[in-house]
Design a protein around this motif. Structure first.
Motif, PDB file in Angstrom:
ATOM      1  N   ILE A  98       0.745  -1.166  -0.135  1.00 59.28           N
ATOM      2  CA  ILE A  98      -0.142  -0.109   0.030  1.00 59.28           C
ATOM      3  C   ILE A  98       0.894   1.285   0.096  1.00 59.28           C
ATOM      4  O   ILE A  98       0.658   2.018  -0.674  1.00 59.28           O
ATOM      5  CB  ILE A  98      -0.804   0.044   1.427  1.00 59.28           C
ATOM      6  N   ALA A  99       1.746   1.329   0.712  1.00 54.98           N
ATOM      7  CA  ALA A  99       2.851   2.342   0.828  1.00 54.98           C
ATOM      8  C   ALA A  99       3.494   2.573  -0.341  1.00 54.98           C
ATOM      9  O   ALA A  99       3.650   3.760  -0.954  1.00 54.98           O
ATOM     10  CB  ALA A  99       3.844   2.219   1.985  1.00 54.98           C
ATOM     11  N   GLU A 100       3.701   1.523  -1.222  1.00 60.07           N
ATOM     12  CA  GLU A 100       4.484   1.737  -2.604  1.00 60.07           C
ATOM     13  C   GLU A 100       3.374   2.198  -3.604  1.00 60.07           C
ATOM     14  O   GLU A 100       3.992   3.094  -4.328  1.00 60.07           O
ATOM     15  CB  GLU A 100       4.980   0.227  -3.212  1.00 60.07           C
ATOM     16  N   SER A 101       2.364   1.708  -3.499  1.00 60.89           N
ATOM     17  CA  SER A 101       1.047   2.335  -4.126  1.00 60.89           C
ATOM     18  C   SER A 101       0.934   3.782  -4.124  1.00 60.89           C
ATOM     19  O   SER A 101       0.780   4.552  -5.011  1.00 60.89           O
ATOM     20  CB  SER A 101      -0.279   1.394  -3.860  1.00 60.89           C
ATOM     21  N   LEU A 102       1.002   4.357  -2.774  1.00 63.68           N
ATOM     22  CA  LEU A 102       0.845   5.703  -2.593  1.00 63.68           C
ATOM     23  C   LEU A 102       2.017   6.407  -2.950  1.00 63.68           C
ATOM     24  O   LEU A 102       1.702   7.594  -3.629  1.00 63.68           O
ATOM     25  CB  LEU A 102       0.643   5.969  -0.928  1.00 63.68           C
ATOM     26  N   VAL A 103       3.142   5.982  -2.787  1.00 61.81           N
ATOM     27  CA  VAL A 103       4.279   6.454  -3.238  1.00 61.81           C
ATOM     28  C   VAL A 103       4.458   6.838  -4.697  1.00 61.81           C
ATOM     29  O   VAL A 103       4.840   8.043  -5.255  1.00 61.81           O
ATOM     30  CB  VAL A 103       5.461   5.915  -2.824  1.00 61.81           C
ATOM     31  N   ILE A 104       3.887   5.808  -5.591  1.00 64.53           N
ATOM     32  CA  ILE A 104       4.015   5.973  -7.018  1.00 64.53           C
ATOM     33  C   ILE A 104       2.550   6.735  -7.555  1.00 64.53           C
ATOM     34  O   ILE A 104       2.494   7.103  -8.591  1.00 64.53           O
ATOM     35  CB  ILE A 104       3.839   4.681  -8.025  1.00 64.53           C
ATOM     36  N   GLY A 105       1.967   7.239  -6.704  1.00 59.11           N
ATOM     37  CA  GLY A 105       0.443   8.357  -6.758  1.00 59.11           C
ATOM     38  C   GLY A 105      -0.717   7.662  -7.163  1.00 59.11           C
ATOM     39  O   GLY A 105      -1.587   8.405  -7.683  1.00 59.11           O
ATOM     40  N   MET A 106      -0.866   6.421  -6.949  1.00 58.89           N
ATOM     41  CA  MET A 106      -2.116   5.607  -6.755  1.00 58.89           C
ATOM     42  C   MET A 106      -3.063   6.471  -6.011  1.00 58.89           C
ATOM     43  O   MET A 106      -2.604   6.356  -4.794  1.00 58.89           O
ATOM     44  CB  MET A 106      -1.988   4.264  -6.698  1.00 58.89           C
ATOM     45  N   PRO A 107      -4.492   6.769  -6.453  1.00 59.18           N
ATOM     46  CA  PRO A 107      -5.215   7.255  -5.334  1.00 59.18           C
ATOM     47  C   PRO A 107      -5.969   6.201  -4.531  1.00 59.18           C
ATOM     48  O   PRO A 107      -5.843   4.899  -5.107  1.00 59.18           O
ATOM     49  CB  PRO A 107      -6.259   7.745  -6.350  1.00 59.18           C
ATOM     50  N   THR A 108      -6.186   6.594  -3.233  1.00 59.12           N
ATOM     51  CA  THR A 108      -6.628   5.476  -2.286  1.00 59.12           C
ATOM     52  C   THR A 108      -8.090   4.809  -2.934  1.00 59.12           C
ATOM     53  O   THR A 108      -7.993   3.370  -2.745  1.00 59.12           O
ATOM     54  CB  THR A 108      -7.269   6.397  -0.966  1.00 59.12           C
ATOM     55  N   THR A 109      -8.721   5.656  -3.641  1.00 58.34           N
ATOM     56  CA  THR A 109     -10.004   4.795  -4.244  1.00 58.34           C
ATOM     57  C   THR A 109      -9.554   3.821  -5.235  1.00 58.34           C
ATOM     58  O   THR A 109     -10.192   2.672  -5.141  1.00 58.34           O
ATOM     59  CB  THR A 109     -10.865   5.754  -4.968  1.00 58.34           C
ATOM     60  N   GLN A 110      -8.450   4.088  -5.907  1.00 62.38           N
ATOM     61  CA  GLN A 110      -8.050   2.992  -6.940  1.00 62.38           C
ATOM     62  C   GLN A 110      -7.463   1.845  -6.448  1.00 62.38           C
ATOM     63  O   GLN A 110      -7.453   0.586  -6.682  1.00 62.38           O
ATOM     64  CB  GLN A 110      -6.893   3.652  -7.766  1.00 62.38           C
ATOM     65  N   ILE A 111      -6.673   2.011  -5.361  1.00 55.24           N
ATOM     66  CA  ILE A 111      -6.240   0.729  -4.301  1.00 55.24           C
ATOM     67  C   ILE A 111      -7.485  -0.141  -3.974  1.00 55.24           C
ATOM     68  O   ILE A 111      -7.227  -1.186  -4.085  1.00 55.24           O
ATOM     69  CB  ILE A 111      -5.462   1.383  -3.016  1.00 55.24           C
ATOM     70  N   LYS A 112      -8.323   0.669  -3.231  1.00 55.55           N
ATOM     71  CA  LYS A 112      -9.495  -0.215  -3.105  1.00 55.55           C
ATOM     72  C   LYS A 112     -10.188  -0.953  -3.647  1.00 55.55           C
ATOM     73  O   LYS A 112     -10.641  -2.264  -3.953  1.00 55.55           O
ATOM     74  CB  LYS A 112     -10.338   0.871  -2.094  1.00 55.55           C
ATOM     75  N   GLU A 113     -10.281  -0.108  -5.057  1.00 52.03           N
ATOM     76  CA  GLU A 113     -10.997  -0.708  -6.300  1.00 52.03           C
ATOM     77  C   GLU A 113     -10.076  -2.183  -6.658  1.00 52.03           C
ATOM     78  O   GLU A 113     -10.567  -3.116  -7.075  1.00 52.03           O
ATOM     79  CB  GLU A 113     -11.312   0.145  -7.359  1.00 52.03           C
ATOM     80  N   LEU A 114      -8.755  -1.819  -6.612  1.00 53.84           N
ATOM     81  CA  LEU A 114      -7.941  -2.677  -7.269  1.00 53.84           C
ATOM     82  C   LEU A 114      -7.876  -4.251  -6.195  1.00 53.84           C
ATOM     83  O   LEU A 114      -7.941  -5.319  -6.687  1.00 53.84           O
ATOM     84  CB  LEU A 114      -6.250  -2.420  -7.244  1.00 53.84           C
ATOM     85  N   VAL A 115      -7.947  -3.939  -4.813  1.00 49.89           N
ATOM     86  CA  VAL A 115      -8.133  -4.973  -3.820  1.00 49.89           C
ATOM     87  C   VAL A 115      -9.352  -5.689  -3.983  1.00 49.89           C
ATOM     88  O   VAL A 115      -9.361  -7.018  -4.315  1.00 49.89           O
ATOM     89  CB  VAL A 115      -7.779  -4.563  -2.535  1.00 49.89           C
ATOM     90  N   ALA A 116     -10.361  -5.088  -4.252  1.00 51.02           N
ATOM     91  CA  ALA A 116     -11.728  -5.661  -4.564  1.00 51.02           C
ATOM     92  C   ALA A 116     -12.079  -6.376  -5.853  1.00 51.02           C
ATOM     93  O   ALA A 116     -12.298  -7.403  -5.632  1.00 51.02           O
ATOM     94  CB  ALA A 116     -12.797  -4.482  -4.369  1.00 51.02           C
ATOM     95  N   ALA A 117     -11.246  -5.976  -6.799  1.00 50.14           N
ATOM     96  CA  ALA A 117     -11.179  -6.610  -8.068  1.00 50.14           C
ATOM     97  C   ALA A 117     -10.468  -7.868  -7.923  1.00 50.14           C
ATOM     98  O   ALA A 117     -10.963  -8.924  -8.433  1.00 50.14           O
ATOM     99  CB  ALA A 117     -10.673  -5.661  -9.210  1.00 50.14           C
ATOM    100  N   LEU A 118      -9.285  -7.759  -7.193  1.00 49.12           N
ATOM    101  CA  LEU A 118      -8.588  -9.267  -7.066  1.00 49.12           C
ATOM    102  C   LEU A 118      -9.349 -10.139  -6.296  1.00 49.12           C
ATOM    103  O   LEU A 118      -9.315 -11.363  -6.585  1.00 49.12           O
ATOM    104  CB  LEU A 118      -7.427  -8.690  -6.566  1.00 49.12           C
TER     105      LEU A 118
END
Length: 130
Positions: A98-118
């Motif tokens: 999650i930290a890496e995702s945030l560092v590269i600029g991924m929005p929180t909503t996109q992180i949540k959507e990615l986890v839900a999709a997986l």
């Protein structure tokens, strides 16, 4: 289940093997009680050193995913009740991703959507639509 080794990957081969076995279990391709191929035959099938497969099996054993039974091989363990220790280990792994995702600029909503999709992808392939 087919294991694909990417020799150009930054991920060590033993981890590629471990990760793909874990994914195969999560998708329902490999079931509890099934035996993995012997280290020697799996290494020959994959075209890798048998020490690499052995390292992968020991890695999976440390995670409690397989049990290495002398003269019987590596057996997929039954799902266990996870405990606080397991949760903490996974939390540390998630934290890094999650930290890496945030560092590269991924929005929180996109992180949540990615986890839900997986999660949905794993449920569908395992026949566990809940």
């Amino acid at each position: 289940m087919i294991i694909r080794i990417e020799s150009e990957s930054d991920i060590p081969i033993y981890l590629q093997i471990s990760n793909q076995i874990i994914e195969g279990i999560a998708r329902g391709y490999i079931k509890a009680g099934q035996t993995l191929p012997s280290v020697r035959s799996f290494a020959a099938d994959l075209g890798v050193n048998m020490h690499t497969v052995n390292k992968s099996y020991h890695h999976l054993e440390q995670k409690g995913i397989i049990q290495i039974v002398p003269k019987s091989g590596a057996v997929i363990t039954s799902p266990q009740n996870f405990n606080e220790s397991t949760i903490n280990k996974l939390k540390d792994e998630y934290k890094h991703l999650i930290a890496e995702s945030l560092v590269i600029g991924m929005p929180t909503t996109q992180i949540k959507e990615l986890v839900a999709a997986l999660l949905e992808e794993f449920k569908k392939s395992n026949g566990q639509l809940k």
